[in-house]
Structures are given as C-alpha cells and as structure tokens.
Design an enzyme around this catalytic site. Structure first.
Site, PDB file in Angstrom:
ATOM      1  N   ARG A  21     -10.015   2.994   6.233  1.00 48.87           N
ATOM      2  CA  ARG A  21      -9.032   2.235   4.808  1.00 48.87           C
ATOM      3  C   ARG A  21      -7.714   1.530   6.102  1.00 48.87           C
ATOM      4  NH1 ARG A  21      -3.450   2.410   3.601  1.00 48.87           N
ATOM      5  NH2 ARG A  21      -3.287   4.588   4.951  1.00 48.87           N
ATOM      6  N   ASP A  22      -6.968   1.960   6.647  1.00 55.81           N
ATOM      7  CA  ASP A  22      -5.424   1.362   7.102  1.00 55.81           C
ATOM      8  C   ASP A  22      -6.206  -0.059   7.630  1.00 55.81           C
ATOM      9  OD1 ASP A  22      -3.329   0.182   6.963  1.00 55.81           O
ATOM     10  OD2 ASP A  22      -2.766   2.240   7.537  1.00 55.81           O
ATOM     11  N   HIS A 213       2.477   9.005  10.576  1.00 57.73           N
ATOM     12  CA  HIS A 213       1.892   7.761  10.784  1.00 57.73           C
ATOM     13  C   HIS A 213       2.576   6.980  11.209  1.00 57.73           C
ATOM     14  CE1 HIS A 213      -1.799   4.957   8.505  1.00 57.73           C
ATOM     15  NE2 HIS A 213      -0.069   3.894   7.959  1.00 57.73           N
ATOM     16  N   HIS A 215       2.055   2.494  12.730  1.00 57.10           N
ATOM     17  CA  HIS A 215       1.696   1.523  13.483  1.00 57.10           C
ATOM     18  C   HIS A 215       2.931   1.292  14.631  1.00 57.10           C
ATOM     19  CE1 HIS A 215      -0.349   0.027   9.727  1.00 57.10           C
ATOM     20  NE2 HIS A 215       0.129   1.108   9.359  1.00 57.10           N
ATOM     21  N   CYS A 246      -0.979  -3.929   6.836  1.00 53.26           N
ATOM     22  CA  CYS A 246      -0.794  -3.646   5.512  1.00 53.26           C
ATOM     23  C   CYS A 246      -0.485  -5.376   5.020  1.00 53.26           C
ATOM     24  CB  CYS A 246       0.683  -2.372   4.737  1.00 53.26           C
ATOM     25  SG  CYS A 246       0.950  -2.830   3.558  1.00 53.26           S
ATOM     26  N   ASN A 255      -2.294  -0.017  13.698  1.00 55.73           N
ATOM     27  CA  ASN A 255      -1.905   1.354  13.889  1.00 55.73           C
ATOM     28  C   ASN A 255      -2.183   2.004  15.388  1.00 55.73           C
ATOM     29  OD1 ASN A 255      -3.055   0.834  10.522  1.00 55.73           O
ATOM     30  ND2 ASN A 255      -2.380   2.945  10.757  1.00 55.73           N
TER      31      ASN A 255
END
Ligand code: HMG
Ligand code: MG
Length: 294
Positions: A21-22, A213, A215, A246, A255
C-alpha cells in the site's frame, strides 16, 4: 543480549508491513495486479502476518491502487495473516466490504494543512467521515487501525504540537480503533522528537496498542525504533525495500525498510517471525517490476 543494552526490551515485536500500500501508492507507472499479488504472497512467505495490501481511496487521487477491488478479490489469503486495507470514507468501506476484507485502516492527520492536502477535509470533518465507516466495521466484525499522519512535522505547516498529535490519537481510540499508528509522514523526526511524543502519549494511551509508522528521509527511523522499544512500543511498520511515500506529502521519499527493521530486531534478540532475506528477495523482485515498468 548484553544487560547494559536496555535490558527491558520486549522479547517479541509485531511488524506491520505497508509495502503493497504505502510502498506502491507513490509509484507513477502502473504495476500489474498479478505482480502486486505476487508481492503480497512473498511477504506472507517471509513470515509477515500483517500486510496492508491496498487502498480504497478515490482512484483518481491514487491511480496506482485503482485495482484495489481486483487485488482483494484475487488475494490468496494465508491462514494467520491479516490483510488490512486503507479506507478514507463510507464509499471506500462499501467498496472494501464487497471484497471480503476483515481489517481496515483509517487515516487522520494531526495537522490541518496536511489533512486538507491529503483528503480535502478538516480534521473534524475526517472524524465525521469515520463514523459511518466504524459503524459498518462493527456490523461486519472488521478490525480497525487508525493512523495519525504528520504526528511530528507537517510538510506544509512545519512542526506539530505534541498535545495536538496525542489528541488525534486519543480520538481514534475513542471512536473504536483497536490500534493507532503514529506516523512520521515525512520522515524527519529525531529520537528526541519521538521520545517527547511518547512521553506525552503514554501518559494517556496504551503502549501495547500504539504502533510507530516511520518514513526514513533522514536515516533516523531505526534510531526512532530504539526509542520506541525503550518506551514499550511493540508494533512497528515497515515497507519492504524501503519503498514508499505519500503523493500528498512532498519530501517523503521512503518508509523504513522492513528488512532493516528485522535485522535490527534480530540483532537485539527480539523475535519477529520474519525472515529478513526473504523480505529482501520480495523487495528486489517488485523493484525490478517497477524499474521495468518505467
Ligand atoms: P473528495 O474529492 O473530497 O470526495 O475525496 P468527494 O466526496 O467530493 O468525491 C469526489 C469523487 O471521488 C467522486 O467521484 C466520488 O465518488 C469519488 P466523481 O463524482 O468525481 O466521479 N470518491 C471515491 N471513489 C472511490 N472510492 C472512494 C471514494 N471517495 C470519493 N473511497 C477522498 C476525498 C479522501 C476520497 C480523496 O481526497 C482521496 O481519495 N484522497 C487520497 C488520499 C490518499 O490516498 N492519501 C495517501 C494515503 S495516506 C498516507 O499515505 C499516510 C499514511 O501512510 C501514514 C503516514 O505516513 O502519514 C497512512
Ligand atoms: Mg506512510
């Protein structure tokens, strides 16, 4: 483990993989759905038990994940593995439910400027949107994670007040999130920032239901993980190969790489159930697909 080195570290940590996803959402050239499925399977084979697989946002906003429905319908769900999907609103939840999902992630921001750029809504409006989503989640027995984006720093408005970020996390728990991920969206938090946040957060929120989470713009994500471990955090997000970013957060190139996270935790004697080499292989393959597509 040497006693001197933080003898109170946890014995086990959960890694929440966000690569599909990310990791992929920011890639411009289309990646075939089959390759996304192969990637998710390889990550499950590597021992990951939480794989955030895709996103039911407006496909015009994130074209790379426009095949979310196909991905979730065709996914070979492995026993013991959860495959959450990102959901921004009721429309996204309805689309997700049609594919048989059993776990979702909502995303709110701690900064108004980022909230507007990312989802075209104020923070309050984003919570209004979550209410019908949570109602549907309860009705269908769906597990819910919440994200606090820009918990440390906003790409538009600068440093974020710790109290404001903690308040958003608290609101996410209040509406029914089972877990809340604190996000360094543009990857510039220092260990001091992380420590200050956790100091304030853990006075009000349960450590065992908080995730980090991170980055990794400045290469400090692993240092922030050490601060998290020291504070009692046991859930950390990673993205295979360090892929990610993003589209609405300029300056968020990647990330924290899952394989680096596993290597750190292995070295500390902390169990994860994840094989770093298998994650590296999964990342190498999807990287090749991305390079060949561009
Ligand atoms: P909006 O434009 O305000 O919504 O979008 P709207 O209600 O005005 O609808 C506009 C159009 O979008 C309509 O279609 C809707 O049907 C459609 P049109 O009439 O133009 O054809 N629409 C949808 N279509 C499919 N699925 C949906 C959906 N919702 C509306 N769910 C919205 C609001 C939030 C949906 C939009 O702004 C959006 O999709 N934004 C993308 C946000 C995003 O994906 N950001 C990246 C993920 S967050 C992230 O990466 C951070 C994180 O990693 C943590 C961190 O690091 O900080 C989680
Ligand atoms: Mg992110």
């Amino acid at each position: 483990m040497p006693e001197r080195l933080l003898s109170h570290l946890p014995s086990r940590v959960t890694i929440y993989e966000v690569g599909p996803r990310d990791g992929l959402q920011n890639e411009v050239t289309p990646i075939p759905t089959d390759e996304k499925l192969t990637f998710a399977n390889a990550l499950a084979d590597a021992g990951l038990t939480w794989i955030e697989t895709t996103s039911f946002v407006n496909p015009k906003a994130v074209p790379q994940l426009a095949d979310a429905g196909d991905v979730m319908r065709r996914l070979d769900r492995r026993p013991g593995v959860r495959y959450p999907v990102l959901v921004p609103n009721e429309r996204g939840m309805e689309r997700a439910l049609e594919t048989g999902i059993d776990a979702i992630a909502l995303f709110a921001a701690a900064s108004e400027a980022f909230s507007q750029a990312n989802i075209r809504a104020t923070i309050d409006e984003s919570f209004d949107r979550f209410l019908p989503v949570i109602a549907l989640a309860k009705q269908h027995d769906v597990w819910v994670r919440g994200y606090v984006s820009t918990a440390f720093h906003c790409p538009y408005s600068g440093p974020v007040d710790v109290v404001a970020a903690v308040a958003v996390a608290e609101r996410l728990f209040e509406i029914g999130c089972g877990e809340v991920a604190i996000a360094d969206t543009i990857g510039i938090a220092t260990p001091t920032d992380t420590d200050a946040f956790l100091d304030a957060a853990l006075a009000r929120l349960p450590a065992e239901r908080l995730a980090l989470h991170l980055h990794d713009t400045n290469g400090l994500a692993l240092a922030n993980v050490m601060v998290g471990l020291d504070a009692g955090i046991t859930i950390f997000d990673g993205s295979a190969g360090g892929l990610g970013g993003c589209p609405f957060a300029p300056g968020a190139p990647g990330n924290l790489a899952t394989e680096a996270l596993v290597t750190l935790l292995d070295g500390l004697g902390i169990e994860t159930g994840v094989n770093a080499d298998a994650v590296r292989s999964a990342a190498a393959r999807i990287r090749q697909v991305i390079d060949n597509s561009s």
